[in-house]
Write an enzyme that holds these catalytic residues in place. Structure first.
Site, PDB file in Angstrom:
ATOM      1  N   ARG A 133     -22.795 -65.186  68.518  1.00 18.13           N
ATOM      2  CA  ARG A 133     -22.495 -66.591  68.292  1.00 18.13           C
ATOM      3  C   ARG A 133     -21.866 -66.716  66.908  1.00 18.13           C
ATOM      4  NH1 ARG A 133     -27.699 -66.108  70.453  1.00 18.13           N
ATOM      5  NH2 ARG A 133     -27.988 -67.095  72.496  1.00 18.13           N
ATOM      6  N   LYS A 158     -30.444 -67.174  68.182  1.00 22.66           N
ATOM      7  CA  LYS A 158     -30.983 -68.396  68.773  1.00 22.66           C
ATOM      8  C   LYS A 158     -32.440 -68.171  69.157  1.00 22.66           C
ATOM      9  CE  LYS A 158     -29.750 -71.963  72.117  1.00 22.66           C
ATOM     10  NZ  LYS A 158     -28.774 -72.348  73.177  1.00 22.66           N
ATOM     11  N   HIS A 229     -17.075 -69.405  70.761  1.00 27.81           N
ATOM     12  CA  HIS A 229     -17.922 -69.089  71.912  1.00 27.81           C
ATOM     13  C   HIS A 229     -17.098 -68.548  73.078  1.00 27.81           C
ATOM     14  CE1 HIS A 229     -22.271 -69.518  72.338  1.00 27.81           C
ATOM     15  NE2 HIS A 229     -22.090 -69.640  73.634  1.00 27.81           N
ATOM     16  N   ARG A 232     -17.317 -64.920  72.985  1.00 27.50           N
ATOM     17  CA  ARG A 232     -18.631 -64.479  73.481  1.00 27.50           C
ATOM     18  C   ARG A 232     -18.613 -64.423  75.011  1.00 27.50           C
ATOM     19  NH1 ARG A 232     -24.256 -64.341  72.382  1.00 27.50           N
ATOM     20  NH2 ARG A 232     -25.560 -65.602  73.769  1.00 27.50           N
ATOM     21  N   HIS A 255     -30.015 -63.748  75.724  1.00 27.80           N
ATOM     22  CA  HIS A 255     -30.445 -64.823  76.615  1.00 27.80           C
ATOM     23  C   HIS A 255     -31.926 -64.659  76.957  1.00 27.80           C
ATOM     24  CE1 HIS A 255     -26.138 -65.697  78.326  1.00 27.80           C
ATOM     25  NE2 HIS A 255     -26.364 -66.281  77.164  1.00 27.80           N
ATOM     26  N   TYR A 264     -21.789 -65.436  84.551  1.00 27.82           N
ATOM     27  CA  TYR A 264     -20.638 -64.541  84.404  1.00 27.82           C
ATOM     28  C   TYR A 264     -20.244 -63.884  85.728  1.00 27.82           C
ATOM     29  CZ  TYR A 264     -21.543 -65.508  79.580  1.00 27.82           C
ATOM     30  OH  TYR A 264     -21.743 -66.182  78.391  1.00 27.82           O
TER      31      TYR A 264
END
Length: 293
Positions: A133, A158, A229, A232, A255, A264
């Protein structure tokens, strides 16, 4: 408001909220107060209802942005004012889940080649090579580049989680070229701020955003809404197309839930083209449009 703001800041920090979340929550309550031109502790459920409607009808905010604003108000009323919060009176709007835009590998190469400065080029390359990120990339430290194990350590991503991602040999070579070109070798931050990259603070996330915008325009991709992003998403999609499994990509992206990573599958050209439409299995007895007697 200053006293309430300080109290809210302390409550957020006490719970170890991320810096970006703290800024977002504080801004949300400030905007709410300014809209009614009254201190937020003098506003109630009816004002929140009107404010929520205004965000949709007047400001045209997306449902996801409105959810963030309501989350900031909910935190303020519950943890700062110690008041109740009725979900029935303040329902969260339904989230909108859109597929992110991705570039082909050729387009990513065009984007990186179109960077207007060597510094912007290495930023874009780092974003794509690591899937970080923009805040994670901006806060990389010199010590996070582990050339012995060929990994990049991403600290406090995150949710405050650390993770390791692969260190591309090509990225390592480019980082060494970048390092040799610096006037002053940084002691902490890999990408120091200010014009000459000599600040004791890291580069701001705005610089990474600008690097993407400028390169996209120079590459003729400015109609694609490219931002940090996007790289990413490209990282994850291109890994999937190259044969990486979803669980590995989940770990590399940091994640929490595998379901988030499955998006994806919708973006991978290899997976889409490998799946035949059920129409192709049908056999038709006559040409379409002919009447049966």
């Amino acid at each position: 408001m200053n006293q309430l703001r300080q109290l809210m800041l302390e409550e957020l920090q006490r719970r170890n909220f991320a810096a970006t979340t703290i800024r977002t929550y504080l801004h949300g309550v400030t905007h709410f107060s300014r809209y009614f031109r009254r201190p937020p502790d003098q506003l109630g459920p009816e004002d929140i209802r009107k404010y929520q409607a205004m965000l949709f009808t007047k400001l045209k905010f997306s449902p996801n942005t409105v959810i963030l604003r309501l989350a900031s108000l909910r935190f303020f009323y519950i943890h700062v004012l110690k008041r109740g919060w009725s979900i029935a009176e303040t329902p969260y709007p339904k989230k909108v889940r859109r597929l992110p835009g991705v570039l082909s590998q050729e387009e990513v190469a065009r984007l990186i080649d179109a960077a207007d400065t060597p510094f912007h080029r290495i930023l874009l390359m780092t974003l794509y090579a690591t899937g970080a990120r923009r805040a994670e990339a901006a806060h990389l430290k010199v010590s996070d580049i582990d050339s012995q194990r060929m990994v990049v350590h991403i600290r406090e991503g995150k949710g405050g989680k650390d993770r390791d991602v692969m260190l591309s040999p090509k990225l390592l070579d480019e980082l060494r070229v970048y390092w040799r070109g610096l006037r002053r070798k940084p002691k902490e931050w890999l990408f120091p701020g200010n014009r000459w990259h000599t600040s004791i603070q890291p580069v701001t996330t705005k610089v990474l955003w600008s690097a993407c915008q400028i390169a996209a325009e120079r590459a003729g991709l400015d109609n694609r809404r490219i931002h940090p992003h996007t790289l990413r998403h490209c990282f994850a999609t291109h890994l999937l197309e190259a044969g990486a499994d979803l669980r590995t990509i989940q770990i590399l992206l940091g994640h929490r839930d595998l379901e988030v990573t499955t998006v994806y599958l919708h973006l991978s050209q290899r997976h889409l083209s490998a799946t035949a439409s059920p129409l192709d299995a049908l056999t038709f007895s006559s040409q379409g449009g002919q009447k049966h007697s």
